[in-house]
Design an enzyme around this catalytic site. Structure first.
Site, PDB file in Angstrom:
ATOM      1  N   ASP A   1      -7.978   4.014  -3.717  1.00 44.33           N
ATOM      2  CA  ASP A   1      -9.098   4.240  -2.795  1.00 44.33           C
ATOM      3  C   ASP A   1     -10.198   5.027  -3.499  1.00 44.33           C
ATOM      4  O   ASP A   1     -10.338   6.244  -3.335  1.00 44.33           O
ATOM      5  CB  ASP A   1      -8.602   4.992  -1.559  1.00 44.33           C
ATOM      6  CG  ASP A   1      -7.631   4.156  -0.747  1.00 44.33           C
ATOM      7  OD1 ASP A   1      -7.683   2.921  -0.854  1.00 44.33           O
ATOM      8  OD2 ASP A   1      -6.813   4.740  -0.020  1.00 44.33           O
TER       9      ASP A   1
ATOM     10  N   GLU B   1       3.321   5.069  -3.717  1.00 44.48           N
ATOM     11  CA  GLU B   1       3.571   6.160  -4.677  1.00 44.48           C
ATOM     12  C   GLU B   1       4.929   6.859  -4.521  1.00 44.48           C
ATOM     13  O   GLU B   1       5.466   7.259  -5.576  1.00 44.48           O
ATOM     14  CB  GLU B   1       2.449   7.206  -4.570  1.00 44.48           C
ATOM     15  CG  GLU B   1       1.090   6.738  -5.006  1.00 44.48           C
ATOM     16  CD  GLU B   1       0.369   5.888  -3.963  1.00 44.48           C
ATOM     17  OE1 GLU B   1      -0.577   5.184  -4.323  1.00 44.48           O
ATOM     18  OE2 GLU B   1       0.774   5.927  -2.787  1.00 44.48           O
TER      19      GLU B   1
ATOM     20  N   ASP C   1       0.831  -1.197   0.000  1.00 42.60           N
ATOM     21  CA  ASP C   1       0.000   0.000   0.000  1.00 42.60           C
ATOM     22  C   ASP C   1       0.870   1.254   0.000  1.00 42.60           C
ATOM     23  O   ASP C   1       2.034   1.226   0.405  1.00 42.60           O
ATOM     24  CB  ASP C   1      -0.907  -0.020   1.230  1.00 42.60           C
ATOM     25  CG  ASP C   1      -2.249   0.626   0.982  1.00 42.60           C
ATOM     26  OD1 ASP C   1      -2.340   1.470   0.067  1.00 42.60           O
ATOM     27  OD2 ASP C   1      -3.213   0.286   1.687  1.00 42.60           O
TER      28      ASP C   1
END
Length: 951
Positions: free
Chosen positions: A632, A558, A555
């Protein structure tokens, strides 16, 4: 000074040994040509190099400096020892490279490069529009350049790829695409053209593509309030009605509440919670034509131009998403304009900016513009079709592996299972109900509240993690677990990484706190550092993999060190990296992070296929056992519709494994604030039903989201049509496993693509270039998701030059037409391409429950057909060593003959004998999908070729 320049040039000329024919400024190399240019200004290139990588791939590099930067590509893994036959010739002031597939020309004086096919047809031409390619920029103590390269393109050309972008666009022509890693934006700098070529832009920094002009603030337009007063729009900040406060009204010329840092810009004393904001009035441009608008937003937002509603969406307040829309404006005319925004939270985000129409000269140009790099480099990849273009990308950046077979089954997830008993109860319930399940996912916060990054279970909620994992395995399921590259300040793992200088320290120095409990200070490790990658693997290996964890959920890769911070702040928070300035490497973090896990696991256990699910992507990610999910996202039909082109462009970017949160991640208040009303509950059930239907035909089939719980039995009771539809498609997915796993094999062995935009298979049909909500699942199935509430039919296009059968009832229709297809609540329209062979296996509760000893072959006549059945050992890498088997299956329309060919290859545990039950469907002779129905022919197969006539 003049003497020094002369000596410098003499030295460079000696180093490169330039020959002196008619054109004196080039050197023919073993793999291409190097051109020395007359540098008229510091922003011009000194050298341009063309290198033949393969018959269909050529690398172009340019530099403004006296030599090329030695930094290796992070994306490209190409084998530079491969020899390709090519010829070189000098034609006046043009240097020409010819391969079997391409002719590439470079101007000896200009350095401009043009690409042609072998017949001399123009494919692409560089055109920098008279602008400098290199603009010097100082990055901390490092000299670098901003880069720009423009190209001339055909007026009817369409552009795709570039990763995953969620604005709803399929064809990027005429738009600007922002290649910045962000939650729900995944950057892959590989562009694909409808003319069957691709450009791999080999740069790691933030990049723009397409119309790369800077967006303008609204203040650049002439603005008028709703009372016609010039100078700005009428902005009304209405308070929550409960406060009884009068609204704040003022004139404003800009809307810039985009980042955390902008939250202080709201009017003094104004509270977003319960508020409603409007901007009303008129806008006037000094240009005529389509103006393109870009709006990052969260909460509820609507936009009208000339009283026409152009945008109506909701996004969770804490996670804005990007929207784009266009409006035709006339020079000198006032156009009515209105924005209505309900922020739906006490922190929310909104901004608006625009681009004027492109000039006539620029309409047929595209460009790449990157923030930083010491050289400009890109690869031109050509193919006879888009499959060959994608294959060329993977030849450069690495093969995508055959994913473990279990990964192609159904995954159940939730944000989050708070105890081990919750997780185990879900697995048991699926088994009790005999619903297919292969993977259960443990999301974040299984650790103690103050121990993020420890990778250790909180024993009060997970008292026996080893026992939990063992029990999942005993129930014939796999378990995936979430890990982040994030560490709380002061925990043991933090100290270990910190001692070796492997942590970004800016967020520690700023004492930035997250949103957990009282808020904790944290940072991320530097994944660009090889030692950092080794240490991260060692940590999750010791704490989790050794217990039997099967797969990794990476998760915030980025990296999302501080959500919604400005881009400049985000770069500062990861500066410097091991390789250099964050500006130069910002987009590549996800690649390095997942590379470390892949290499670590393969080094620890070479017999266990790596599986990683990560929230971002970059060029080459497919080589590291990684798939991407779309982040998300919001739980709305509108958002579901945006997922379809996002996933299709991701597939065209060369990365074959992708998924969404079925049902959407975050929900509106009506779904999770107290008991749902009957109306809201039915809306929720319908949304999930339609999303499950769509998700069945994405490469990875996975449900996940925040409360309400996403398990099918928590969505609806078993006598409800939502439950029944979801279970129907679950069973269909597992029945299709011989087909699906064969597609997975093709991903590795043939550089195949599972989820296929229509342009891949029907590119000569110009009607498909902009279709953003239909796709092929493998070579045979046309999928048409229903993404509008309460729809019971949908318009769709049946591509030309072939016929189409309904999967459900076998009825036939000609292609090349738009139809309105029935789409009752329980079904999405599914069609099979004429000339297809679909293999269906037994009903399964998990992918390896039983071998496919009996396969039902549905043969759809009208044209010749073929399919190659693929099998291997399911979870190891022996297929890389040749341990796999294929069975070619062909149908000849003229003779109505089906041939199951000789099996090729072998592997341990391979079925020696099986039965094929054949069902023959023809135009005018419809047959419904019925796995237990009467077969038209039966083949007892033992590995040798067998043929049957079909009637």
């Amino acid at each position: 000074m003049k003497l020094r320049n002369t000596l410098c040039f003499a030295l460079v000329a000696t180093l490169f040994s330039f020959k002196e024919p008619a054109v004196k400024n080039y050197q023919k190399l073993a793999d291409g040509v190097l051109v020395k240019l007359d540098q008229k200004s510091s922003g011009d290139p000194q050298y341009v190099q063309l290198r033949v990588v393969a018959d269909n791939i050529v690398q172009v590099q340019a530099t403004p400096e006296a030599k090329f930067s030695p930094e290796p590509s992070l994306m490209v893994l190409e084998n530079k020892n491969v020899k390709t036959d090519w010829q070189f010739q000098e034609k006046g002031k043009t240097l020409v490279l010819n391969t079997k597939d391409l002719r590439v020309e470079v101007g000896a004086e200009t350095g401009a490069v043009s690409f042609f096919d072998k017949n001399g047809k123009v494919l692409l031409q560089e055109s920098n529009q008279g602008q400098q390619a290199f603009a010097p920029v100082k990055l901390d103590n490092e000299q670098s350049y901003r880069l720009k390269k423009a190209f001339s393109v055909d007026k009817d050309e369409a552009f795709y790829g570039l990763g995953q972008h969620q604005t709803g666009l399929m064809n990027y022509r005429g738009w600007q695409i922002d290649l910045t890693q962000y939650n729900s934006v995944a950057v892959v700098p590989f562009l694909v053209s409808s003319k069957n070529y691709g450009i791999l832009w080999d740069n790691n920094s933030i990049t723009k593509f397409g119309d790369v002009r800077p967006y303008q603030q609204l203040s650049k337009l002439k603005l008028y309030g709703k009372d016609q007063k010039a100078g700005g729009l009428t902005a009304t900040y209405a308070f929550d009605k409960k406060t009884g406060k009068a609204p704040i009204v003022r004139q404003e010329s800009e809307i810039t509440y985009e980042f955390l840092e902008d939250q202080k810009k709201y009017p003094a004393g104004y509270s977003l919670e319960g508020g409603l904001m409007t901007w009303e009035g008129f806008i006037e441009s000094d240009a005529t034509g389509d103006h393109r608008f870009e709006m990052p937003s969260s909460g509820y937002v609507k936009v009208w131009v000339d009283n026409k509603l152009l945008l109506d969406r909701w996004r969770e307040a804490w996670n804005p998403g990007m929207s784009v829309f266009k409006a035709p404006l006339q020079k000198g005319k006032k156009h009515a304009f209105k924005i209505e925004w309900n922020p739906d939270g006490n922190v929310s985000y909104l901004a608006l900016r625009y681009l004027t129409p492109q000039s006539a000269e620029d309409l047929n140009k595209i460009a790449f513009s990157s923030e930083a790099g010491n050289k400009m480099a890109y690869y031109f990849v050509y193919g006879k079709n888009l499959d060959e273009v994608v294959s060329g990308y993977r030849d450069l950046t690495g093969k995508a592996q055959v994913m473990p077979k279990w990964a192609m089954g159904f995954w159940q997830s939730r944000e989050r299972y708070k105890t081990q008993q919750e997780l185990l109860d879900v697995v048991k319930e699926f088994r009790k109900r005999k619903i297919g399940l292969d993977n259960i996912v443990q999301d974040w916060s299984y650790w103690k509240e103050d121990q993020w990054g420890s990778q250790e279970f909180d024993k009060t909620r997970f008292p026996d993690p080893q026992g939990m994992i063992n029990e999942v395995h005993a129930n014939n399921a796999k378990i995936m677990i979430s890990t982040w590259p994030k560490f709380y300040e002061g925990i043991e793992a933090y100290k270990q990484f910190d001692q070796k200088g492997l942590l970004y320290k800016a967020s520690i120095n700023e004492q930035i706190r997250d949103w957990i409990g009282k808020g904790y200070v944290s940072t991320f490790y530097d994944a660009f550092n090889p030692e950092g990658r080794r240490m991260f693997w060692n940590l999750i290996n010791e704490k989790l993999y050794k217990m039997g964890i099967d797969a990794w959920w990476q998760d915030a890769s980025e990296p999302d060190i501080l959500s919604n911070s400005s881009i400049e702040h985000r770069k500062a928070l990861m500066n410097p990296t091991y390789l250099g300035s964050a500006e130069k490497y910002f987009n590549a973090y996800v690649l390095q992070h997942n590379k470390g896990i892949y290499e670590g696991q393969r080094g620890t256990n070479p017999n266990d296929r790596v599986f990683i699910l990560t929230r971002s992507a970059f060029g080459g990610l497919q080589h590291y056992g990684a798939a991407t999910w779309s982040g998300d996202i919001a739980a709305t039909f509108e958002e579901m519709g945006r997922q379809i082109p996002a996933g299709l462009n991701f597939s065209l970017s060369g990365l074959p494994y992708w998924t969404t949160d079925i049902g959407g991640f975050f929900v509106e208040n009506k779904y999770d604030r107290g008991p749902m009303t009957p109306q809201a509950q039915e809306e929720w059930r319908e949304l999930n039903t339609r999303w499950y239907q769509y998700g069945t035909f994405t490469p990875l089939y996975r449900s996940h989201g925040q409360f309400p719980f996403r398990e099918v039995y928590n969505i609806a009771p078993d006598d409800h049509k939502a439950y029944q539809s979801i279970v129907y498609y679950n069973k269909l997915r597992y029945r299709l496993m011989p087909y699906i796993y064969s597609l997975t094999g093709q991903v590795y062995h043939k550089n195949g693509t599972i989820m296929r935009p229509l342009v891949m298979d029907f590119g000569t049909d110009k009607n498909v270039l902009n279709i953003n909500d239909q796709f092929m699942f493998g070579p045979s199935l046309l999928v048409n998701p229903v993404h509008e509430a309460k729809a019971t039919s949908r318009k769709l296009y049946l591509p030309a030059n072939t016929g189409w059968y309904s999967l459900y009832d076998g009825t036939y229709q000609k292609g090349g037409q738009q139809i309105t297809a029935a789409a009752p609540y329980e079904r999405l329209p599914l069609y099979v391409k004429e000339g297809s062979i679909l293999p269906f296996g037994p009903e399964l509760q998990y992918t390896t429950e039983k071998p496919a000893e009996t396969i039902t072959l549905y043969v759809y006549g009208g044209k010749d057909a073929s399919f190659e059945l693929y099998e291997d050992e399911n979870t190891n890498y022996n297929y890389e060593k040749g341990k796999f088997a294929t069975i070619p299956i062909t149908y000849n329309e003229a003779s109505k003959t089906l041939t199951v060919g000789k099996r090729q290859g072998e592997f341990n545990g391979m079925l020696q004998k099986r039965t094929f039950n054949v069902v023959f469907v023809q135009p005018g002779k419809a047959k419904a999908l019925a796995f237990d129905g009467k077969a038209d022919a039966t083949i007892a197969y033992a590995g040798n070729a067998t043929s049957v006539k079909l009637k």
